[in-house]
Design a protein around this motif. Structure first.
Motif, short mmCIF file in Angstrom:
data_model
loop_
_atom_site.label_atom_id
_atom_site.label_comp_id
_atom_site.label_asym_id
_atom_site.label_seq_id
_atom_site.Cartn_x
_atom_site.Cartn_y
_atom_site.Cartn_z
N MET A 1 0.85 -1.16 0.00
CA MET A 1 0.00 0.00 0.00
C MET A 1 0.90 1.23 0.00
O MET A 1 1.96 1.24 0.63
CB MET A 1 -0.91 -0.03 1.23
N ILE A 6 -1.70 5.47 3.58
CA ILE A 6 -1.48 5.14 4.99
C ILE A 6 -1.52 6.41 5.83
O ILE A 6 -2.17 6.46 6.89
CB ILE A 6 -0.16 4.39 5.17
N TYR A 9 -5.10 7.66 6.19
CA TYR A 9 -5.88 6.86 7.15
C TYR A 9 -5.50 7.21 8.59
O TYR A 9 -6.36 7.41 9.44
CB TYR A 9 -5.68 5.37 6.90
N LEU A 29 -0.18 -1.62 8.19
CA LEU A 29 -0.77 -1.11 6.95
C LEU A 29 0.22 -1.18 5.79
O LEU A 29 -0.18 -1.40 4.65
CB LEU A 29 -1.25 0.32 7.14
N GLU A 34 -4.57 -4.02 -0.78
CA GLU A 34 -5.69 -3.09 -0.99
C GLU A 34 -7.01 -3.66 -0.46
O GLU A 34 -7.84 -2.91 0.07
CB GLU A 34 -5.83 -2.75 -2.48
N TYR A 37 -7.18 -3.10 3.18
CA TYR A 37 -7.45 -1.69 3.46
C TYR A 37 -8.93 -1.36 3.27
O TYR A 37 -9.52 -0.64 4.08
CB TYR A 37 -6.60 -0.79 2.55
N GLN A 41 -11.58 -0.04 6.16
CA GLN A 41 -12.42 1.15 6.05
C GLN A 41 -13.85 0.89 6.53
O GLN A 41 -14.54 1.82 6.96
CB GLN A 41 -12.46 1.67 4.61
#
Length: 111
Positions: A1, A6, A9, A29, A34, A37, A41
C-alpha cells in the motif's frame, strides 16, 4: 500500500487510537494489501470523546460498558447504579483508554 494512503488513514483516525499504537498500525498497513485496506475502512470505530460523555451522564446505568461490548460490567453497573457511583467515577478516568484499546483490537483482527 502506498505511503500517502497510509498517512491519510492515520491522520483521519488518529483520535481513535493511543499514540503508542500508531507506529504499529502504520507497520501493519505497509504490509497490507488493498483488499485489507478496504475491509479496514468498513470497521466501525468508537469515538472516545462520545463514550466519555455517555459515561459522565449515563455511566451509572452501565451504558458506556454496553457500548464497549463489556456486557458483564454493564449489567453490574446497571443493577448496582455503578456500584453506588464508585465504578462510574473510575470509568470517567479510564473509559477513553479502554475505547482506544478496543478500537486497536478491532482493527488488529482485520490486519
Amino acid at each position: 500500500m502506498d505511503k500517502q494512503t497510509i498517512d491519510l488513514y492515520l491522520t483521519t483516525n488518529a483520535k481513535y487510537f493511543e499514540a503508542g499504537a500508531i507506529p504499529i498500525i502504520r507497520q501493519k498497513l505497509e504490509n497490507a494489501d488493498e483488499n485489507t485496506y478496504l475491509t479496514l475502512q468498513t470497521c466501525e470505530l468508537q469515538d472516545p470523546t462520545t463514550l466519555l460523555l455517555i459515561s459522565v451522564f449515563l455511566g451509572y446505568l452501565g451504558i458506556d460498558r454496553f457500548m464497549l461490548g463489556d456486557i458483564g460490567m454493564g449489567i453490574l453497573k446497571f443493577l448496582t447504579f455503578g456500584c453506588c457511583g464508585i465504578l462510574t467515577i473510575i470509568d470517567w478516568f479510564t473509559i477513553t483508554k479502554k475505547t482506544k484499546q478496543k478500537n486497536f483490537a478491532t482493527i488488529s483482527m482485520v490486519l
